[in-house]
Design a protein around this motif. Structure first.
Motif, PDB file in Angstrom:
ATOM      1  N   PHE A   1      37.047  -6.899  33.731  1.00  0.00           N
ATOM      2  CA  PHE A   1      37.225  -5.966  34.847  1.00  0.00           C
ATOM      3  C   PHE A   1      38.717  -5.795  35.089  1.00  0.00           C
ATOM      4  N   TYR A   2      39.052  -4.658  35.729  1.00  0.00           N
ATOM      5  CA  TYR A   2      40.467  -4.361  35.954  1.00  0.00           C
ATOM      6  C   TYR A   2      41.050  -5.273  37.021  1.00  0.00           C
ATOM      7  N   THR A   3      42.203  -5.863  36.720  1.00  0.00           N
ATOM      8  CA  THR A   3      42.909  -6.697  37.695  1.00  0.00           C
ATOM      9  C   THR A   3      44.393  -6.363  37.632  1.00  0.00           C
ATOM     10  N   PRO A   4      44.813  -5.342  38.405  1.00  0.00           N
ATOM     11  CA  PRO A   4      46.242  -5.021  38.424  1.00  0.00           C
ATOM     12  C   PRO A   4      47.059  -6.250  38.816  1.00  0.00           C
ATOM     13  N   VAL A   5      48.234  -6.383  38.228  1.00  0.00           N
ATOM     14  CA  VAL A   5      49.061  -7.573  38.445  1.00  0.00           C
ATOM     15  C   VAL A   5      49.216  -7.879  39.931  1.00  0.00           C
ATOM     16  N   SER A   6      49.544  -6.860  40.717  1.00  0.00           N
ATOM     17  CA  SER A   6      49.852  -7.104  42.132  1.00  0.00           C
ATOM     18  C   SER A   6      48.611  -7.429  42.958  1.00  0.00           C
ATOM     19  N   GLU A   7      47.418  -7.138  42.394  1.00  0.00           N
ATOM     20  CA  GLU A   7      46.203  -7.393  43.167  1.00  0.00           C
ATOM     21  C   GLU A   7      45.410  -8.585  42.653  1.00  0.00           C
ATOM     22  N   MET A   8      46.003  -9.301  41.720  1.00  0.00           N
ATOM     23  CA  MET A   8      45.305 -10.455  41.145  1.00  0.00           C
ATOM     24  C   MET A   8      45.047 -11.491  42.246  1.00  0.00           C
ATOM     25  N   ASP A   9      43.788 -11.884  42.426  1.00  0.00           N
ATOM     26  CA  ASP A   9      43.518 -12.944  43.396  1.00  0.00           C
ATOM     27  C   ASP A   9      42.903 -14.146  42.679  1.00  0.00           C
ATOM     28  N   VAL A  10      42.679 -15.202  43.419  1.00  0.00           N
ATOM     29  CA  VAL A  10      42.216 -16.456  42.806  1.00  0.00           C
ATOM     30  C   VAL A  10      40.859 -16.262  42.127  1.00  0.00           C
ATOM     31  N   GLU A  11      40.010 -15.465  42.769  1.00  0.00           N
ATOM     32  CA  GLU A  11      38.672 -15.244  42.211  1.00  0.00           C
ATOM     33  C   GLU A  11      38.743 -14.551  40.846  1.00  0.00           C
ATOM     34  N   ALA A  12      39.579 -13.529  40.775  1.00  0.00           N
ATOM     35  CA  ALA A  12      39.727 -12.787  39.509  1.00  0.00           C
ATOM     36  C   ALA A  12      40.356 -13.678  38.437  1.00  0.00           C
ATOM     37  N   TRP A  13      41.383 -14.398  38.823  1.00  0.00           N
ATOM     38  CA  TRP A  13      42.047 -15.326  37.885  1.00  0.00           C
ATOM     39  C   TRP A  13      41.040 -16.307  37.297  1.00  0.00           C
ATOM     40  N   ASP A  14      40.330 -17.001  38.210  1.00  0.00           N
ATOM     41  CA  ASP A  14      39.367 -18.011  37.757  1.00  0.00           C
ATOM     42  C   ASP A  14      38.241 -17.378  36.951  1.00  0.00           C
ATOM     43  N   GLY A  15      37.727 -16.256  37.454  1.00  0.00           N
ATOM     44  CA  GLY A  15      36.572 -15.631  36.815  1.00  0.00           C
ATOM     45  C   GLY A  15      36.870 -15.188  35.398  1.00  0.00           C
ATOM     46  N   LEU A  16      37.990 -14.532  35.196  1.00  0.00           N
ATOM     47  CA  LEU A  16      38.309 -14.004  33.862  1.00  0.00           C
ATOM     48  C   LEU A  16      38.659 -15.116  32.880  1.00  0.00           C
TER      49      LEU A  16
END
Ligand SMILES: NC(=O)c1ccc[n+]([C@@H]2O[C@H](COP(=O)([O-])OP(=O)(O)OC[C@H]3O[C@@H](n4cnc5c(N)ncnc54)[C@H](OP(=O)(O)O)[C@@H]3O)[C@@H](O)[C@H]2O)c1
Length: 238
Positions: free
Chosen positions: A88-103
């Motif tokens: 899923f799309y995760t722009p650098v400035s909007e990266m959150d812990v959930e996206a980091w961990d999930g991907l």
């Protein structure tokens, strides 16, 4: 203890993330080629394997369950295809812990955990591991719109090559397949048409294109191919 389903010399393959999408087709093609197959997914949707294991392979217990099922039912494991890997799309400035961990968990940790569990069986069989990258992993590059996915798949390349070097003396081969834009349920017709225009071959790929590369890499024809990153993307991003 229950007797294994098959004690023949049929090669046995476990494909993670295979109750739909690319993995599902890979399992079907492996079956056609004579493999005994184990499919996998987390939901109730069943995959097309001779045996299907419902397990979250991004957890240690789930990876253990999937590999143990192959061992108990077939007594061996010759091929592990690590297909799980969310995008899923995760722009650098909007990266959150959930996206980091999930991907990172879905793309990277699942592969590491499954390889770790499967290594003893794969070593015995002098088997093959195939990891699944993306069209972006051949070289180290940035991706401001999808940084998490890019990071995970790039790290997966390092993992793949490291495992290949570590296990080659024991007769294992570890390679990566990089799908380009592959037509799965995840894309609309409009997205597919737009994607096709960006591909040098002017078409998107079919899951069968990936399955063909998996079959070749798993076969003895590729006996000297190890630590390779194979792009299957019609010339995209090479
Ligand atoms: N499609 C493309 O164009 C494309 C392009 C480049 C790379 N890839 C890569 O190719 C691989 C397959 O892609 P795809 O498009 O076929 O994916 P997909 O359609 O999203 O399929 C994912 C499969 O994985 C299962 N899954 C997800 N997380 C899991 C987990 N933790 N444990 C067990 N099963 C899990 C899903 O089933 P449940 O929901 O039931 O768990 C499903 O069967 C991925 O690694 C992807 O990054 C795809």
């Amino acid at each position: 203890m229950k007797a294994p389903l098959s004690t023949s010399s049929r090669r046995v393959a476990l494909v993670t993330g295979s109750n739909r999408g690319i993995g599902e087709t890979v399992v079907r093609e492996l079956r056609k080629a004579g493999y005994a197959t184990v499919s996998n997914g987390r939901s109730a949707r069943k995959g097309p394997g001779d045996l299907h294991v419902r397990a979250d392979v991004a957890t240690p217990s789930g990876a253990r369950k999937a590999v143990a099922a192959a061992r108990k039912s077939f007594g061996r494991l010759d091929l592990l295809v690590c297909g799980v890997g969310h995008f899923f799309y995760t722009p650098v400035s909007e990266m959150d812990v959930e996206a980091w961990d999930g991907l990172l968990t879905s793309n990277l940790k699942s592969t590491w955990l499954c390889c770790r569990e499967a290594l003893p069986l794969l070593r015995k069989a002098r088997g093959v591991v195939i990891t699944v990258g993306g069209p972006v992993t051949q070289t180290v590059r940035g991706n401001p719109r999808a940084v998490g996915y890019q990071m995970a798949k790039t790290a997966l390349t390092v993992f793949t090559k490291s495992l290949a070097q570590a296990e080659a003396p024991r007769g294992l081969r570890v390679n990566m397949v990089n799908p380009g834009f592959i037509r799965t349920y995840a894309y609309s017709r409009k997205e597919i048409a737009e994607a096709a225009a960006r591909v040098p071959a002017r078409r998107t790929g079919d899951p069968a294109d990936i399955a063909a590369a998996v079959l070749w890499l798993a076969s003895d024809a590729a006996a000297y191919v190890n630590g390779a990153v194979v792009d299957v993307g019609g010339g995209l991003w090479v």
